[in-house]
Design an enzyme around this catalytic site. Structure first.
Site, PDB file in Angstrom:
ATOM      1  N   GLY A   8       0.810  -1.206   0.000  1.00  0.00           N
ATOM      2  CA  GLY A   8       0.000   0.000   0.000  1.00  0.00           C
ATOM      3  C   GLY A   8       0.843   1.254   0.000  1.00  0.00           C
ATOM      4  N   THR A  10       1.250   3.522   2.331  1.00  0.00           N
ATOM      5  CA  THR A  10       1.915   3.827   3.590  1.00  0.00           C
ATOM      6  C   THR A  10       2.739   2.668   4.119  1.00  0.00           C
ATOM      7  OG1 THR A  10       0.103   5.328   4.156  1.00  0.00           O
ATOM      8  CG2 THR A  10       1.540   4.639   5.952  1.00  0.00           C
ATOM      9  N   LYS A  13       1.724  -4.917   3.924  1.00  0.00           N
ATOM     10  CA  LYS A  13       1.141  -5.937   4.792  1.00  0.00           C
ATOM     11  C   LYS A  13       1.374  -7.299   4.146  1.00  0.00           C
ATOM     12  CE  LYS A  13      -2.851  -4.993   6.745  1.00  0.00           C
ATOM     13  NZ  LYS A  13      -4.292  -4.634   6.903  1.00  0.00           N
ATOM     14  N   VAL A 101      -5.617  -1.951  -7.875  1.00  0.00           N
ATOM     15  CA  VAL A 101      -5.802  -3.365  -7.566  1.00  0.00           C
ATOM     16  C   VAL A 101      -6.304  -3.557  -6.143  1.00  0.00           C
ATOM     17  CG1 VAL A 101      -3.407  -3.746  -6.805  1.00  0.00           C
ATOM     18  CG2 VAL A 101      -4.711  -5.637  -7.816  1.00  0.00           C
ATOM     19  N   ASP A 102      -5.977  -2.626  -5.250  1.00  0.00           N
ATOM     20  CA  ASP A 102      -6.478  -2.723  -3.876  1.00  0.00           C
ATOM     21  C   ASP A 102      -7.992  -2.575  -3.841  1.00  0.00           C
ATOM     22  OD1 ASP A 102      -6.166  -0.057  -4.731  1.00  0.00           O
ATOM     23  OD2 ASP A 102      -5.711   0.688  -2.720  1.00  0.00           O
TER      24      ASP A 102
END
Length: 252
Positions: A8, A10, A13, A101-102
């Site tokens: 992401g 920031t 994960k 894509v997120d």
């Protein structure tokens, strides 16, 4: 067993998927020593058979993470690029790869959860909104700065707005710190509520609202609508997509 990666804006994960659950999972901020942090986190873990990744960052950071996976497990991630259709979700974009894509994987996770007609809000660096019909059609969405980025942009573009400290969120502020924070957070809440209201007729009635992202909990308390929290929606959607690529057998 699979290694799942969510890169992401920031932070990164990751999760080691074993069957239907996570054997291990974690997160690393881009402001940290990513290679060292991942080496520590992955030391001693069993080697996955494959790795799958979703990324909204640049190719250089993707390559750095791929190098970490190669050193730790001897595997190369397969990066998902947003398709026109997959896992029961049909992308509304004329150029499908332009949809983050997120956002696509959050819709895949929502559909896998059986959420039905819904609005998905991703509350992080950006505030993203997507409408998903019960039959899997993506009806489109919006992108705006997240509340913290709004505040950062406001302070960076003005000379006199310089609060000495963070403010509180109130309905009508009597000081600059509260006025700035309230304006940014309540603007985000208002956009979410407006999008839900405008999409409701196209979704066949009041849709479920699902909030994800690092600031989802903070925004949820400001909404005049019921909302469910969606944890790790990108990783969960990626797990569904990875499963579809390898057939019906559970990950092992």
């Amino acid at each position: 067993m699979r290694l799942l990666l969510d890169l992401g804006n920031t932070r990164l994960k990751w999760a080691l998927q074993d069957g239907a659950g996570w054997l291990a999972h974690g997160a690393v901020g881009w402001d940290e020593e990513v290679a060292a942090a991942l080496a520590r986190a992955w030391a001693g873990l069993p080697a996955p058979a494959a790795a799958f990744g979703a990324s909204v960052v640049d190719a250089e950071r993707e390559a750095r993470v791929a190098g970490c996976a190669a050193r730790a497990f001897g595997i190369a991630p397969q990066w998902l690029r947003t398709p026109a259709e997959a896992c029961g979700v049909r992308n509304a974009y004329a150029e499908p790869a332009r949809l983050g894509v997120d956002r696509f994987l959050a819709m895949v996770a929502a559909r896998a959860d059986g959420l039905g007609a819904c609005v998905l809000a991703g509350v992080g660096t950006a505030l993203t909104l997507d409408a998903l019909a019960a039959d899997g059609r993506h009806l489109g969405g919006l992108i705006a700065p997240g509340p913290r980025l709004m505040r950062q942009a406001l302070l960076g573009a003005t000379a006199q707005v310089r609060p000495a400290q963070d403010g509180r969120v109130v309905e009508a502020a009597d000081n600059t710190a509260d006025a700035v924070d309230s304006g940014c957070w309540l603007a985000a809440a208002a956009l979410v509520e407006r999008f839900v209201a405008r999409m409701a007729p196209r979704l066949g009635g009041a849709p479920a609202l699902s909030l994800g992202g690092g600031d989802a909990e903070a925004l949820a308390g400001l909404l005049a609508l019921p909302a469910r929290r969606s944890e790790d929606s990108v990783l969960r959607g990626l797990a569904v997509w990875a499963q579809a690529q390898s057939g019906a057998a559970p990950a092992a």
